[in-house]
Design a protein around this motif. Structure first.
Motif, PDB file in Angstrom:
ATOM      1  N   VAL A   1       0.840  -1.201   0.000  1.00 32.97           N
ATOM      2  CA  VAL A   1       0.000   0.000   0.000  1.00 32.97           C
ATOM      3  C   VAL A   1       0.873   1.249   0.000  1.00 32.97           C
ATOM      4  N   GLU A   2       1.888   1.271   0.848  1.00 32.24           N
ATOM      5  CA  GLU A   2       2.787   2.428   0.932  1.00 32.24           C
ATOM      6  C   GLU A   2       3.618   2.596  -0.342  1.00 32.24           C
ATOM      7  N   ILE A   3       4.070   1.487  -0.918  1.00 32.42           N
ATOM      8  CA  ILE A   3       4.871   1.566  -2.151  1.00 32.42           C
ATOM      9  C   ILE A   3       4.026   2.119  -3.293  1.00 32.42           C
ATOM     10  N   VAL A   4       2.805   1.634  -3.435  1.00 28.55           N
ATOM     11  CA  VAL A   4       1.938   2.127  -4.507  1.00 28.55           C
ATOM     12  C   VAL A   4       1.644   3.617  -4.300  1.00 28.55           C
ATOM     13  N   GLY A   5       1.392   4.034  -3.070  1.00 31.19           N
ATOM     14  CA  GLY A   5       1.139   5.448  -2.789  1.00 31.19           C
ATOM     15  C   GLY A   5       2.336   6.318  -3.133  1.00 31.19           C
ATOM     16  N   THR A   6       3.527   5.861  -2.797  1.00 28.22           N
ATOM     17  CA  THR A   6       4.738   6.623  -3.114  1.00 28.22           C
ATOM     18  C   THR A   6       4.943   6.729  -4.619  1.00 28.22           C
ATOM     19  N   ILE A   7       4.719   5.625  -5.341  1.00 30.87           N
ATOM     20  CA  ILE A   7       4.894   5.642  -6.796  1.00 30.87           C
ATOM     21  C   ILE A   7       3.870   6.564  -7.454  1.00 30.87           C
ATOM     22  N   VAL A   8       2.623   6.497  -7.017  1.00 35.49           N
ATOM     23  CA  VAL A   8       1.589   7.359  -7.604  1.00 35.49           C
ATOM     24  C   VAL A   8       1.922   8.835  -7.371  1.00 35.49           C
ATOM     25  N   ASN A   9       2.327   9.181  -6.153  1.00 34.54           N
ATOM     26  CA  ASN A   9       2.702  10.579  -5.873  1.00 34.54           C
ATOM     27  C   ASN A   9       3.881  11.019  -6.729  1.00 34.54           C
ATOM     28  N   ALA A  10       4.875  10.154  -6.876  1.00 33.99           N
ATOM     29  CA  ALA A  10       6.051  10.503  -7.674  1.00 33.99           C
ATOM     30  C   ALA A  10       5.680  10.696  -9.141  1.00 33.99           C
ATOM     31  N   VAL A  11       4.826   9.837  -9.665  1.00 31.60           N
ATOM     32  CA  VAL A  11       4.422   9.946 -11.067  1.00 31.60           C
ATOM     33  C   VAL A  11       3.649  11.238 -11.306  1.00 31.60           C
ATOM     34  N   VAL A  12       2.741  11.584 -10.405  1.00 32.24           N
ATOM     35  CA  VAL A  12       1.943  12.802 -10.567  1.00 32.24           C
ATOM     36  C   VAL A  12       2.835  14.045 -10.514  1.00 32.24           C
ATOM     37  N   VAL A  13       3.700  14.135  -9.500  1.00 36.34           N
ATOM     38  CA  VAL A  13       4.548  15.322  -9.350  1.00 36.34           C
ATOM     39  C   VAL A  13       5.579  15.411 -10.471  1.00 36.34           C
TER      40      VAL A  13
ATOM     41  N   ALA B   1      14.371  16.129  -7.935  1.00 36.34           N
ATOM     42  CA  ALA B   1      14.435  16.022  -6.476  1.00 36.34           C
ATOM     43  C   ALA B   1      13.335  15.109  -5.939  1.00 36.34           C
ATOM     44  N   VAL B   2      12.124  15.241  -6.485  1.00 37.81           N
ATOM     45  CA  VAL B   2      11.022  14.378  -6.043  1.00 37.81           C
ATOM     46  C   VAL B   2      11.289  12.933  -6.422  1.00 37.81           C
ATOM     47  N   LEU B   3      11.852  12.696  -7.592  1.00 35.66           N
ATOM     48  CA  LEU B   3      12.174  11.335  -8.023  1.00 35.66           C
ATOM     49  C   LEU B   3      13.216  10.701  -7.107  1.00 35.66           C
ATOM     50  N   VAL B   4      14.269  11.438  -6.772  1.00 35.27           N
ATOM     51  CA  VAL B   4      15.311  10.908  -5.873  1.00 35.27           C
ATOM     52  C   VAL B   4      14.736  10.640  -4.486  1.00 35.27           C
ATOM     53  N   ALA B   5      13.933  11.577  -3.973  1.00 37.49           N
ATOM     54  CA  ALA B   5      13.319  11.383  -2.647  1.00 37.49           C
ATOM     55  C   ALA B   5      12.382  10.180  -2.650  1.00 37.49           C
ATOM     56  N   SER B   6      11.663   9.977  -3.741  1.00 37.26           N
ATOM     57  CA  SER B   6      10.750   8.827  -3.828  1.00 37.26           C
ATOM     58  C   SER B   6      11.511   7.508  -3.855  1.00 37.26           C
ATOM     59  N   ILE B   7      12.634   7.479  -4.566  1.00 33.64           N
ATOM     60  CA  ILE B   7      13.439   6.254  -4.614  1.00 33.64           C
ATOM     61  C   ILE B   7      14.002   5.936  -3.229  1.00 33.64           C
ATOM     62  N   ILE B   8      14.492   6.952  -2.537  1.00 31.18           N
ATOM     63  CA  ILE B   8      14.999   6.736  -1.171  1.00 31.18           C
ATOM     64  C   ILE B   8      13.875   6.252  -0.262  1.00 31.18           C
ATOM     65  N   ASN B   9      12.695   6.846  -0.405  1.00 27.14           N
ATOM     66  CA  ASN B   9      11.540   6.440   0.396  1.00 27.14           C
ATOM     67  C   ASN B   9      11.171   4.987   0.116  1.00 27.14           C
ATOM     68  N   LEU B  10      11.224   4.572  -1.151  1.00 31.57           N
ATOM     69  CA  LEU B  10      10.900   3.184  -1.498  1.00 31.57           C
ATOM     70  C   LEU B  10      11.877   2.195  -0.879  1.00 31.57           C
ATOM     71  N   VAL B  11      13.147   2.593  -0.776  1.00 30.53           N
ATOM     72  CA  VAL B  11      14.151   1.710  -0.180  1.00 30.53           C
ATOM     73  C   VAL B  11      13.858   1.480   1.306  1.00 30.53           C
ATOM     74  N   PHE B  12      13.441   2.540   2.002  1.00 31.21           N
ATOM     75  CA  PHE B  12      13.223   2.435   3.447  1.00 31.21           C
ATOM     76  C   PHE B  12      11.787   2.043   3.821  1.00 31.21           C
ATOM     77  N   GLU B  13      10.914   1.916   2.838  1.00 28.09           N
ATOM     78  CA  GLU B  13       9.505   1.637   3.131  1.00 28.09           C
ATOM     79  C   GLU B  13       9.283   0.358   3.945  1.00 28.09           C
ATOM     80  N   PRO B  14       9.901  -0.785   3.590  1.00 25.34           N
ATOM     81  CA  PRO B  14       9.665  -1.997   4.398  1.00 25.34           C
ATOM     82  C   PRO B  14      10.074  -1.830   5.862  1.00 25.34           C
ATOM     83  N   ARG B  15      11.201  -1.188   6.094  1.00 29.80           N
ATOM     84  CA  ARG B  15      11.662  -0.992   7.482  1.00 29.80           C
ATOM     85  C   ARG B  15      10.735  -0.049   8.234  1.00 29.80           C
TER      86      ARG B  15
END
Length: 196
Positions: free
Chosen positions: A57-69, A91-105
């Motif tokens: 759920v969190e990964i899909v939300g992060t990807i959708v936000n990144a795609v829109v912005v 900047a949003v793309l880099v922040a989204s990738i970092i967020n995706l890496v830490f999402e499971p933790r």
């Protein structure tokens, strides 16, 4: 005539390299446990975790936000020749990738614990948040389901207390767990309010 009491020499704090004396209460704090050790609360019981499916759920939300912005920034850059939009998109793309890496933790750090008089909730990796909500202060307990969470059989349990700023949401619970927890919290809240 009162006897003269000797005063110990104190370092001059205006001198370079001189340190002020340590206050008594600060010196005693060295014996106290580290704040992180107190926040773990090992003696209170086992923390209940959210469903591992909540990561999706969190990964899909992060990807959708990144795609829109990033899509909006790309349109501004290509159509209106706004160079700053390109940098915002990157900047949003880099922040989204970092967020995706830490999402499971980050999802694994979410937990709750039912104690005798309150519900304790925690979340966060770098900045941890611990909230204790007394049962007698709960006024509204609500279950919400987003489209992706509903598809995965998950729900969020939200409750509002007498102080509206102290509302807490426990995300990513299995629907059956959310409903049973809601019923249990309603029962505990009613019994505590009746005892007031």
């Amino acid at each position: 005539m009162t006897p003269e009491v000797p005063v110990p020499d104190l370092p001059d704090v205006n001198q370079p390299g001189a340190l002020p004396p340590v206050p008594h209460d600060v010196a005693e704090s060295a014996d106290r446990p580290e704040p992180s050790a107190r926040l773990e609360l090992p003696e209170t019981g086992d923390w209940m975790r959210v469903s591992p499916k909540y990561v999706l759920v969190e990964i899909v939300g992060t990807i959708v936000n990144a795609v829109v912005v990033c899509g909006g920034a790309s349109l501004l850059w290509l159509l209106l020749d706004q160079t700053w939009a390109l940098w915002v998109g990157i900047a949003v793309l880099v922040a989204s990738i970092i967020n995706l890496v830490f999402e499971p933790r980050r999802v694994r750090s979410i937990g709750y614990l039912l104690r005798g008089d309150d519900l304790l909730f925690r979340r966060g990796i770098l900045f941890q948040r611990f909230v204790a909500v007394p049962y007698g202060r709960m006024q509204l307990i609500d279950i919400t389901r987003g489209p992706i969470a509903r598809w995965l059989g998950l729900a969020d349990l939200k409750f509002v207390t007498a102080a509206a700023t102290a509302g807490v949401s426990i995300p990513g619970l299995a629907e059956a767990d959310a409903e049973s927890l809601r019923d249990r919290l309603v029962e505990l809240a009613e019994s505590r309010r009746a005892g007031l």
